[in-house]
Design an enzyme around this catalytic site. Sequence first.
Site, short mmCIF file in Angstrom:
data_model
loop_
_atom_site.label_atom_id
_atom_site.label_comp_id
_atom_site.label_asym_id
_atom_site.label_seq_id
_atom_site.Cartn_x
_atom_site.Cartn_y
_atom_site.Cartn_z
N MET A 30 1.16 -0.83 0.12
CA MET A 30 0.36 -0.36 -0.49
C MET A 30 0.96 1.41 0.15
O MET A 30 0.64 2.66 0.44
CB MET A 30 -0.91 -0.09 1.43
CG MET A 30 -2.34 -1.23 1.28
SD MET A 30 -3.55 -0.91 1.97
CE MET A 30 -2.78 -0.42 3.39
N GLY A 36 11.22 -3.03 6.30
CA GLY A 36 10.21 -4.79 5.78
C GLY A 36 9.92 -5.33 4.33
O GLY A 36 10.27 -5.71 3.72
N HIS A 37 9.42 -3.66 3.39
CA HIS A 37 8.62 -3.48 2.40
C HIS A 37 10.00 -3.90 1.47
O HIS A 37 10.10 -5.25 0.48
CB HIS A 37 8.32 -2.86 1.84
CG HIS A 37 6.83 -2.48 2.77
ND1 HIS A 37 6.81 -1.31 3.51
CD2 HIS A 37 5.47 -2.69 2.44
CE1 HIS A 37 5.21 -1.30 3.50
NE2 HIS A 37 4.84 -1.93 3.55
N GLN A 61 -10.34 -2.84 1.54
CA GLN A 61 -10.30 -3.70 3.66
C GLN A 61 -9.91 -2.31 4.65
O GLN A 61 -9.53 -2.74 5.76
CB GLN A 61 -8.09 -4.28 3.30
CG GLN A 61 -7.07 -2.91 3.03
CD GLN A 61 -6.54 -3.17 2.51
OE1 GLN A 61 -5.70 -4.18 1.66
NE2 GLN A 61 -5.28 -3.46 3.36
N ILE A 178 10.62 -7.18 9.79
CA ILE A 178 12.27 -6.05 10.14
C ILE A 178 11.31 -5.90 11.35
O ILE A 178 10.51 -5.10 11.02
CB ILE A 178 12.25 -5.69 8.61
CG1 ILE A 178 12.15 -6.63 7.44
CG2 ILE A 178 13.68 -4.88 9.22
CD1 ILE A 178 13.49 -8.00 7.44
N MET A 186 8.74 -3.22 12.06
CA MET A 186 8.53 -1.77 11.40
C MET A 186 6.82 -2.28 10.52
O MET A 186 6.00 -2.95 10.61
CB MET A 186 9.85 -2.06 10.07
CG MET A 186 10.82 -1.96 10.64
SD MET A 186 12.12 -1.12 9.32
CE MET A 186 13.55 -0.98 10.32
#
Length: 281
Positions: A30, A36-37, A61, A178, A186
């Site tokens: 998103m 983390g991404h 969502q 992460i 994160m």
Amino acid sequence: MITSAHIDDIRTQVRAWHAKGETVAFVPTMGNLHQGHITLVKEAAKKCDHVVVSIFVNPMQFGQNEDLDAYPRTLEADSQALTAAGAELLFTPTPTVIYPKGLAQQTYVEVPGISDVLCGASRPGHFRGVATVVCKLFNIVQPDVAFFGNKDYQQLLVIRTMVEDLSLPIEIIGVDTIREASGLAMSSRNGYLTAEEKAAAPALKKAIDAMAQGIKQGVSIEQVTAEAKASLIAAGFTPDYLEVCHATTLANAETTDQALVILAAAYLGKARLIDNLRFDR
């Protein structure tokens, strides 16, 4: 990196790669990306020849009174980070592209059972929105492999179940959470925390770790849960849920269950933080 908001552009490029026998990984996001991404993208690049990423803030969502409008949009910074991480194709659709008939007339995908507990109970319709958009993105991108973070443990199980039940030819890979140096998982929503709240936020992981340690030592689930909730409240949290579940079904843990997961959600100021720990008794 190629960027497009159009379905046909994405399909054309992926078909060209597949026609050459090359593999394609997909990382749906998103946006408002953090390390983390980026780790997901780097892991995807190790596994496959090409990496596709989507950035779409999915209105389906988000529930009423949730942070859809406030959710940060940082496309320029995200694009630079994705290019550096090895992504080659970025899909940035608008809601009209994904839901041309509007949400009320959209066909839904609903995964029964595991969608209705924990975050599903606190956020009715949330996982229907997740399953629908991920299924649609899978059909658009047609990846060989898709990567998701283990931080969203329940979401990962919902997606695995959907892929299995609908016989989608996609391998789902979960990647370890992460964390910041403090232990805080994160999350894009960490940006809602004040400096004082961010200092208190690691108490969520500490509470989960203490629960697991207690269970391994034979302390009852009821006792470790009560102690963890008390510690969170003392740290300034408002707990949403704190549950010990069977690791694959998310049913309440039985005394005979060995594979367990602790799942937690709690409010700290304006932020709703989630975390989990998968362990064996």
